[in-house]
Design an enzyme around this catalytic site. Structure first.
Site, PDB file in Angstrom:
ATOM      1  N   HIS A  94       1.059   8.269   6.492  1.00 10.86           N
ATOM      2  CA  HIS A  94      -0.337   8.129   6.092  1.00 10.86           C
ATOM      3  C   HIS A  94      -1.074   9.434   6.383  1.00 10.86           C
ATOM      4  O   HIS A  94      -1.281   9.788   7.541  1.00 10.86           O
ATOM      5  CB  HIS A  94      -0.995   6.977   6.843  1.00 10.86           C
ATOM      6  CG  HIS A  94      -2.412   6.727   6.423  1.00 10.86           C
ATOM      7  ND1 HIS A  94      -2.744   6.183   5.205  1.00 10.86           N
ATOM      8  CD2 HIS A  94      -3.594   6.964   7.053  1.00 10.86           C
ATOM      9  CE1 HIS A  94      -4.056   6.081   5.097  1.00 10.86           C
ATOM     10  NE2 HIS A  94      -4.595   6.557   6.208  1.00 10.86           N
ATOM     11  N   ASP A  96       3.915   4.656   3.376  1.00 11.93           N
ATOM     12  CA  ASP A  96       2.629   4.653   4.068  1.00 11.93           C
ATOM     13  C   ASP A  96       2.455   3.327   4.818  1.00 11.93           C
ATOM     14  O   ASP A  96       2.307   2.267   4.199  1.00 11.93           O
ATOM     15  CB  ASP A  96       1.496   4.842   3.056  1.00 11.93           C
ATOM     16  CG  ASP A  96       0.138   5.038   3.707  1.00 11.93           C
ATOM     17  OD1 ASP A  96      -0.055   4.571   4.842  1.00 11.93           O
ATOM     18  OD2 ASP A  96      -0.733   5.661   3.078  1.00 11.93           O
TER      19      ASP A  96
END
Length: 363
Positions: A322, A291
Site C-alpha cells: 500500500h 495491497d
C-alpha cells in the site's frame, strides 16, 4: 517489471504506454521481500524523509471562516518563500484521509522539487497543525475545501500548470473533486497512489490493525485538541472512544447534533466515484494486487471504469503493498519516478496536440 496498463485504447494511451515503456522507473532492483506487503506498508509509514524538507506554510481562509493549510516544499537547503509567483508546474500533494503526511509523500515532493516542480501539500481543516476555527471537519468525499484551494492556486499562479497527486485514502477526495468539477477542474492531469475507489466498502470491511490503529490514534490526537469546540456538534466521549475508523467517521459525520444523517445517505454524497463519468482530465492510478489496505482486486478495483473511460489509466503491479512500491537503491519507491514520468508525458502530449490543432495556450 510485470506491470500492466489497463485503459481504453486512444492516442493518449499509446503515448503513455511508449513513455512508461522507455522509462527506467519500471525496471531495476526490487524489494528483497516482495511477498510481504504488510512489512512494506509498515516501512512506508515509519520511513523518515531524507533529507528533512523545509516547508513554508500558507493559511487559506474559506467562505465559512474555516482554514486549510498549504505547505510549500522549498527544499532541504534552508530556502524561504514558496508562496510567491512561480511559473514551473505546481504539484498539489494530497495526504491520506487521516491527514498524516508520510515520509513517502515528502520524498515524492522532494523528488518533484529537484525535477523543477513546485510541490505544495494540501492540509484539511484541523489536520497536520492546521487550526480548526469552526466546529466542522471535511467529510471523506466532500471536495468543497479542495476546490477553494485549487481556485486560489490557479489565481495566485496563473502561468503555471496545475497537477495533483494523492496518497491512499486521500484519493477519495481527489477523485470526488475531479468528478464534481468535470472540465472545470483547472487541473492538467492527476495521479493516485494506491487509491481507495469504494469508500463505503472500505470502511465497512475494515483494515489490518497495523494500518488502522496508527491512523486512528493520529486522528484522535488531532481531534482531542478541539474537544471543547467539537462538543457543540458531536458526542466527543464517543468520538474519542471509537475503536475503528468506521465508528469514528460515523460518529463525526452521521451522528452530529446539528445535521444527523444515515450511513447510507452519507455515502451517497461522499463516494469517490459517484461522478466518475464527468472526469475530463487524465488520471493515472497506481495499484498493487497485494495491497492489504484496499482489499482484494476482484472487489476493490473498478476495472470497467478503466476500460470505458478515456481519462482513467490503471497501472497494476503484482507486488508493491500500500503506497510502498519499494525498490533497492536511491529513490526507494519506483512509483514516484513513474508518476513524474507520467506528468512529463502528459505535458508533452498536450503541447503536441496544441501545435497540431493550432490552439492558443490557455492564459
Amino acid at each position: 517489471g510485470h506491470c500492466r496498463l489497463l485503459c481504453k485504447p486512444s492516442a493518449l494511451a499509446q503515448h503513455l504506454l511508449r513513455s512508461l515503456g522507455r522509462s527506467a522507473a519500471l525496471r531495476g532492483g526490487r524489494w528483497p521481500w516482495p511477498r510481504w506487503p504488510r512489512l512494506q506498508m509498515l516501512w512506508q509509514l515509519l520511513q523518515p524523509p531524507e533529507p528533512e524538507p523545509v516547508v513554508a506554510r500558507e493559511l487559506l481562509q474559506l467562505p465559512d471562516a474555516g482554514l486549510v493549510a498549504l505547505d510549500w516544499l522549498v527544499g532541504p537547503w534552508g530556502a524561504t518563500g514558496g508562496g510567491g509567483e512561480v511559473s514551473s508546474p505546481v504539484l498539489l500533494l494530497i495526504p491520506n484521509a487521516a491527514g498524516k503526511v508520510t515520509g513517502w509523500l515528502l520524498q515524492l515532493g522532494l523528488r518533484a522539487l529537484k525535477r523543477g516542480f513546485s510541490p505544495v501539500i494540501f492540509n484539511r481543516r484541523g489536520h497536520n497543525g492546521c487550526p480548526l476555527t469552526t466546529p466542522r471537519l471535511q467529510p471523506f468525499g466532500d471536495p468543497g475545501d479542495l476546490r477553494e484551494a485549487v481556485t486560489y492556486l490557479r489565481c495566485r499562479h496563473p502561468s503555471a500548470s496545475l497537477l495533483a497527486v494523492s496518497e491512499g485514502s486521500g484519493s477519495g477526495l481527489l477523485l470526488a473533486y475531479l468528478g464534481e468539477s468535470g472540465s472545470s477542474s483547472r487541473l492538467a492531469a492527476a495521479a493516485c497512489l494506491s487509491p481507495i475507489f469504494r469508500g463505503r466498502d472500505w470502511f465497512e470491511a475494515g483494515m489490518p490493525w497495523l494500518y488502522e490503529w496508527p491512523l486512528l490514534l493520529h486522528l484522535k490526537q488531532g481531534l482531542s485538541r478541539y474537544r471543547r469546540s467539537l462538543a457543540e456538534v458531536v458526542d466527543t466521549d464517543k468520538l474519542l472512544g471509537s475503536r475503528s475508523l468506521r465508528e469514528l467517521e460515523e460518529t463525526l459525520f452521521c451522528r452530529s447534533r446539528s445535521r444527523p444523517t444515515s450511513w447510507e445517505c452519507y455515502w451517497e454524497r461522499n463516494e469517490p466515484l459517484r461522478d466518475a463519468d464527468e472526469v475530463a482530465v487524465p488520471v493515472l492510478c497506481l495499484c498493487s494486487a497485494d495491497d492489504p489496505v484496499r482489499g482484494p482486486p476482484a472487489r476493490s478495483l473498478p476495472r470497467e471504469l478503466f476500460r470505458s473511460s478515456p481519462y482513467f489509466f490503471l497501472l497494476l503491479t503484482p507486488h508493491g503493498g500500500h503506497c510502498a512500491f519499494p525498490r533497492r537503491g536511491p529513490g526507494r519507491c519506483w512509483a514516484h519516478e513513474a508518476v513524474l514520468e507520467y506528468f512529463r508525458a502528459m505535458g508533452e502530449f498536450l503541447r503536441t496536440e496544441e501545435r497540431r490543432k493550432g490552439l492558443p495556450r490557455p492564459r
